[in-house]
Write an enzyme that holds these catalytic residues in place. Sequence first.
Site, PDB file in Angstrom:
ATOM      1  N   ASP A 336       0.877  -1.157   0.000  1.00  0.00           N
ATOM      2  CA  ASP A 336       0.000   0.000   0.000  1.00  0.00           C
ATOM      3  C   ASP A 336       0.924   1.219   0.000  1.00  0.00           C
ATOM      4  O   ASP A 336       1.756   1.357   0.881  1.00  0.00           O
ATOM      5  CB  ASP A 336      -0.875  -0.025   1.253  1.00  0.00           C
ATOM      6  CG  ASP A 336      -1.717   1.214   1.383  1.00  0.00           C
ATOM      7  OD1 ASP A 336      -2.265   1.663   0.370  1.00  0.00           O
ATOM      8  OD2 ASP A 336      -1.826   1.729   2.516  1.00  0.00           O
ATOM      9  N   THR A 338       0.761   4.653   0.425  1.00  0.00           N
ATOM     10  CA  THR A 338       0.794   5.618   1.517  1.00  0.00           C
ATOM     11  C   THR A 338       1.112   4.916   2.835  1.00  0.00           C
ATOM     12  O   THR A 338       0.476   3.938   3.198  1.00  0.00           O
ATOM     13  CB  THR A 338      -0.547   6.356   1.634  1.00  0.00           C
ATOM     14  OG1 THR A 338      -0.806   7.020   0.412  1.00  0.00           O
ATOM     15  CG2 THR A 338      -0.504   7.376   2.762  1.00  0.00           C
TER      16      THR A 338
END
Length: 825
Positions: A336, A338
């Site tokens: 992921d 972020t």
Amino acid sequence: MTQRALDSSGEQTPGPSRPAMIDAGAELDPVHPMDLPPSAHDATGLTTAEVAERVARGEVNDVPVRSSRSVTEIVRANVFTRFNLIIGVLWVIMLFVAPIQDSLFGFVIIANTGIGIIQEWRAKKTLDSLAVIGEAKPTVRRDGKAAEISTHEIVLGDVVELGPGDKVVVDGTVAEADSLEVDESLLTGEADPVLKRPGDPVMSGSFVVAGGGAFTATKVGREAYAAQLAEEASRFTLVHSELRSGISTILKYVTWMMVPTAIGLIISQLVVKDNNFKDSVARTVGGIVPMIPEGLVLLTSVAFAIGVVRLGRKQCLVQELPAIEGLARVDVVCLDKTGTLTEGGMDITEVRPLNGSDEAYVHQVLRSLGSSDPRPNASLQAIIDAYPAGEGTAASWTVTDALPFSSARKYSGAAFTETDDTSSAWLLGAPDVLLPEGDPTLDEIEHLNQQGLRVLLLARVPSGELDAPDAAEGDVPTALVVLEQRLRPDAAETLKYFAQQNVATKVISGDNAVSVGAVAGKLGLAGAENTLDARKMPTDPDDMATAMEQNAVFGRVTPQQKRDMVAALQSRGHTVAMTGDGVNDVLALKDADIGVSMGSGSEATRAVAQIVLLNNSFATLPSVVAEGRRVIGNITRVATLFLTKTVYSVLLAILVVCTQVEYPFLPRHLTLLSTLTIGVPAFFLALAPNKERAQPHFVRRVMRYAIPSGVIAATATFTTYLVARHHYAGPGALEAETSAATLTLFLTSMWVLAIIARPYTWWRIALVAAMGLGFLIVLVVPWLQDFFALKLVGTTMPWTAVGIAVAAAALLEFSWRLVGRRFGA
């Protein structure tokens, strides 16, 4: 209170729901509001006196949060084992019928058990201390103030506040709701987040995906059904791994072989042969004890435990021990972006007005949007930092409606009454979601995305329901907010490590795919140019798996797709690790083979992940992989040593039964051999660095080498024994025969150790040499000769024993190379 940095451009995307803890069809007991004192329902929460009263009544959330077994369980697990029972009985027998040196194996078992208990206790202390650091701290209201407390301190009637990413830690009833959306899929399997209003029930185990509010605790402790499941799921697990299950399988086979062989040996030595009773008992026990690979389970536990301690020093919490092993087997890592490749914070680099909008007015709108959300995410926080409240005329704008960010919508919004009493409504979010396809502004945004910048669109919308499905229709683009993400300084090296280890890396993001690809490219991700907008992703699982294998970067991933992507990769036989820190990652983390969460992530992600990086450093992952490879590779080597001994012990016993001769060894002989050729070297080999890539099929790999090695060792030893029986005669012949057979068995076992110790380093060579020197000292020191009943007689038979051992070593080399060529290393 821990907040999830939800990103307004769409980074957070909860996946589609499947039952993860409870079957979708399972019915949960409804939660009904209880008759609680008025103070529990208002904004002030309970008083200190009311809390004390409830604690005294036992109305406290006393479900223990356990990351490890208790000390009692550790002692019980290490002491009360099947093989300890067998060896214990044999040890007691030997204490009565033979000299103390024939009972040495019992003291070895006591030492092994003690080492196992101490090492696992050390691991427990490490796990427990790290668990306290990473523990969720819910915010409750008491005496009119909000305070963070431990989960186990919540009492019945407490008012618990909720924000994005917070886990519902006990059952309760919603007291306040501000666009509160709760994901209950881990409990019910329902895919969509549920909008909660005051009076609605909330269940422990669910988590907030958008909005905020508070709830009153109506069920605490073991009364909360999901809390019971969470306790069970969070318990220390040591057995659910290929290594542990493989060893259990091996031990089962060993038991089946050992029982009939031992019975035959007992009959042979005690009934058929008319020997001295005590000597017969001693030789019978000497034949049974080495069949048991007693140190194998110990060293596996010690290897795992030391791995936990090593990782704990790097602020890595392993919530399930097999996760160390599992990550070493991973061949695809889904990231992921972020919070993993980038840090949570962002900076505004530019605000670009559109359609002739007044720049000062745009700043006022952004300032008001920042003030409208009490729980800002990373994007909104960047806006607040750039345009703090209290400046300009926007400070007096009144919020009439607010829409928190949702990863499903990919935008947030608010409506205001401005200073001149005019009304306005605004949306802030992903441009390619808010703008129609083909809008010329998208070309401008694409250019910014190619530079790795994140772009949000500020759009004015007609007054109406902000949460309506068509809220964005008729919007007027007002400005572009350009954000720069902070790359993690250690991300590039970590991606490089995975590439070197042939682990495929997939970046799965809710952001624009081009922007994500640009960020990944800056970090040197191989295949970063192969980007795919997930809105064009095929829905067929097989086609999706193909797309996943062909591309490295995926943007605009929907809630359903993130979880489906993990499943698609798994359908192709991949072992998948998923990293993340937001509520949208929870379900994918749960479904992945290994879930890895950042310590600063939401409570929900930390709860379901097997590994939590408390230092929030993506660079810790290679250390976890290295520990897993050390455990798997070394235990495979050590298991081969132990099972070679089991095989030759069983075969020797069978040969003795079939030929009706005395068993050649006393327990002291095999204790000496086991210590020098297995026990001591195995301990060092099990804890040594090992970078070999983890291979599947543990049992088959071990047995392919252990069976031929054991057969060769047994055949060579028994051949020497039979030759010695014909060579020696008269008093003391049996001791001379035993010494010759022991020499052959030691040299053959040493060659197995020498093969397993490869590739050689200085300390491995020194280890093998030291073991050989230890045996030589026993042969030349008179009192040790007497103690172990080992004395080589003459020169012909000892050199014959050496010659047979050399032939056995040549056969071992041939068989190992043959197995390696046929089945792979």
